[in-house]
Enzyme design. Structure first.
Site, mmCIF file in Angstrom:
data_model
loop_
_atom_site.group_PDB
_atom_site.id
_atom_site.type_symbol
_atom_site.label_atom_id
_atom_site.label_comp_id
_atom_site.label_asym_id
_atom_site.label_seq_id
_atom_site.Cartn_x
_atom_site.Cartn_y
_atom_site.Cartn_z
ATOM 1 N N LYS A 65 0.729 -1.309 -0.061
ATOM 2 C CA LYS A 65 0.429 0.439 0.021
ATOM 3 C C LYS A 65 0.650 0.975 0.054
ATOM 4 O O LYS A 65 2.038 1.053 0.102
ATOM 5 C CB LYS A 65 -0.683 -0.470 0.731
ATOM 6 N N PHE B 46 -15.831 3.764 7.149
ATOM 7 C CA PHE B 46 -13.786 3.409 6.441
ATOM 8 C C PHE B 46 -13.838 3.574 5.164
ATOM 9 O O PHE B 46 -12.521 3.947 4.551
ATOM 10 C CB PHE B 46 -13.057 2.762 7.822
ATOM 11 N N ARG C 232 -1.970 -14.388 4.580
ATOM 12 C CA ARG C 232 -3.067 -14.010 5.308
ATOM 13 C C ARG C 232 -3.009 -14.318 6.677
ATOM 14 O O ARG C 232 -2.302 -13.734 7.164
ATOM 15 C CB ARG C 232 -4.465 -14.802 6.001
ATOM 16 N N ASN D 248 -2.989 0.887 6.269
ATOM 17 C CA ASN D 248 -1.916 -0.132 6.642
ATOM 18 C C ASN D 248 -0.418 -0.516 5.287
ATOM 19 O O ASN D 248 -1.046 -0.017 4.277
ATOM 20 C CB ASN D 248 -3.773 -1.475 5.753
ATOM 21 N N HIS E 150 -1.955 -5.282 1.227
ATOM 22 C CA HIS E 150 -3.321 -5.575 0.940
ATOM 23 C C HIS E 150 -2.953 -7.733 -0.044
ATOM 24 O O HIS E 150 -2.304 -7.573 -0.330
ATOM 25 C CB HIS E 150 -4.175 -5.519 0.002
HETATM 26 P P1 GDP Z 1 -8.472 -7.279 5.309
HETATM 27 O O1 GDP Z 1 -9.028 -7.731 4.037
HETATM 28 O O2 GDP Z 1 -7.128 -7.599 6.484
HETATM 29 O O3 GDP Z 1 -6.947 -6.244 4.115
HETATM 30 O O4 GDP Z 1 -9.728 -6.311 5.343
HETATM 31 P P2 GDP Z 1 -11.128 -5.458 5.392
HETATM 32 O O5 GDP Z 1 -10.622 -5.758 3.517
HETATM 33 O O6 GDP Z 1 -11.828 -6.009 6.089
HETATM 34 O O7 GDP Z 1 -10.843 -3.748 4.814
HETATM 35 C C1 GDP Z 1 -9.911 -3.128 4.169
HETATM 36 C C2 GDP Z 1 -8.990 -2.834 4.530
HETATM 37 O O8 GDP Z 1 -9.844 -1.388 5.230
HETATM 38 C C3 GDP Z 1 -7.908 -3.006 5.422
HETATM 39 O O9 GDP Z 1 -6.862 -3.271 4.897
HETATM 40 C C4 GDP Z 1 -7.933 -1.527 6.348
HETATM 41 O O10 GDP Z 1 -6.997 -0.820 5.484
HETATM 42 C C5 GDP Z 1 -9.107 -1.304 6.404
HETATM 43 N N1 GDP Z 1 -10.014 -1.125 7.727
HETATM 44 C C6 GDP Z 1 -11.188 -2.431 7.364
HETATM 45 N N2 GDP Z 1 -11.578 -2.119 8.213
HETATM 46 C C7 GDP Z 1 -11.208 -0.999 8.977
HETATM 47 C C8 GDP Z 1 -12.040 -0.624 10.443
HETATM 48 O O11 GDP Z 1 -12.448 -0.601 11.410
HETATM 49 N N3 GDP Z 1 -11.363 1.056 10.453
HETATM 50 C C9 GDP Z 1 -10.311 1.535 9.799
HETATM 51 N N4 GDP Z 1 -9.986 2.887 9.654
HETATM 52 N N5 GDP Z 1 -9.494 0.815 8.156
HETATM 53 C C10 GDP Z 1 -10.200 -0.328 8.492
#
Ligand code: GDP
Length: 139
Positions: free
Chosen positions: A11, A59, A87, A114, A117
């Protein structure tokens, strides 16, 4: 036959901090092979499309503007059990909860900022790989 590929991105924050090299080193050391890779930058529209599944989340705006804020590295990786193993290598979404030694523990700044991904299923790995790469860009 199991699908042995996953899709990943380094990222903008990690790219900006010059962490792409060490992150790619961790990935290849963990046994993943690079099948495709590019440095690119998402437009705001592309970031919204890529993360459309989160469009109703609080978000979403922050996530999509962050993801289009600078260059990223996109890659397709191959390894047995690629999605689950990747993962595990990156750790929990919240870097504060990520295990020691994981990529997110080492390089993520926060939940929003983050470092990487990784696809969460074989189906999404296919969709996300097709989002970034043509057949000619895969080896
Ligand atoms: P990942 O698969 O672990 O990347 O998680 P997700 O697909 O659920 O979310 C995508 C991205 O959205 C994550 O990498 C985070 O940067 C962001 N994100 C997810 N959940 C949250 C949250 O609860 N708060 C915030 N600020 N960002 C979030």
């Amino acid at each position: 036959m199991p699908y042995n590929q996953t899709f990943m991105m380094i990222k903008p924050i990690a790219f900006r901090n010059n962490h792409a090299g060490p992150i790619l080193h961790m990935i290849t050391e963990a046994g993943f092979r690079l099948k495709a890779m590019k440095i690119t930058r998402l437009t705001a529209k592309q970031a919204c499309d890529f993360y459309a599944v989160h469009s109703d989340k609080y978000f979403y705006e922050e996530l999509t503007s962050f993801m289009s804020s600078g260059p990223i590295v996109a890659a397709i990786l191959e390894k047995e059990n690629a999605v689950a193993d990747f993962r595990k290598l990156i750790g929990a979404t919240d870097p504060a909860k990520a295990e020691e030694g994981t990529i997110r523990k080492l390089y993520a700044e926060s939940m929003s900022h983050n470092a990487v991904h990784g696809s969460d299923s074989d189906e999404n790995a296919l969709i996300e790989s097709d989002f970034f790469f043509s057949k000619m860009e895969r080896f």
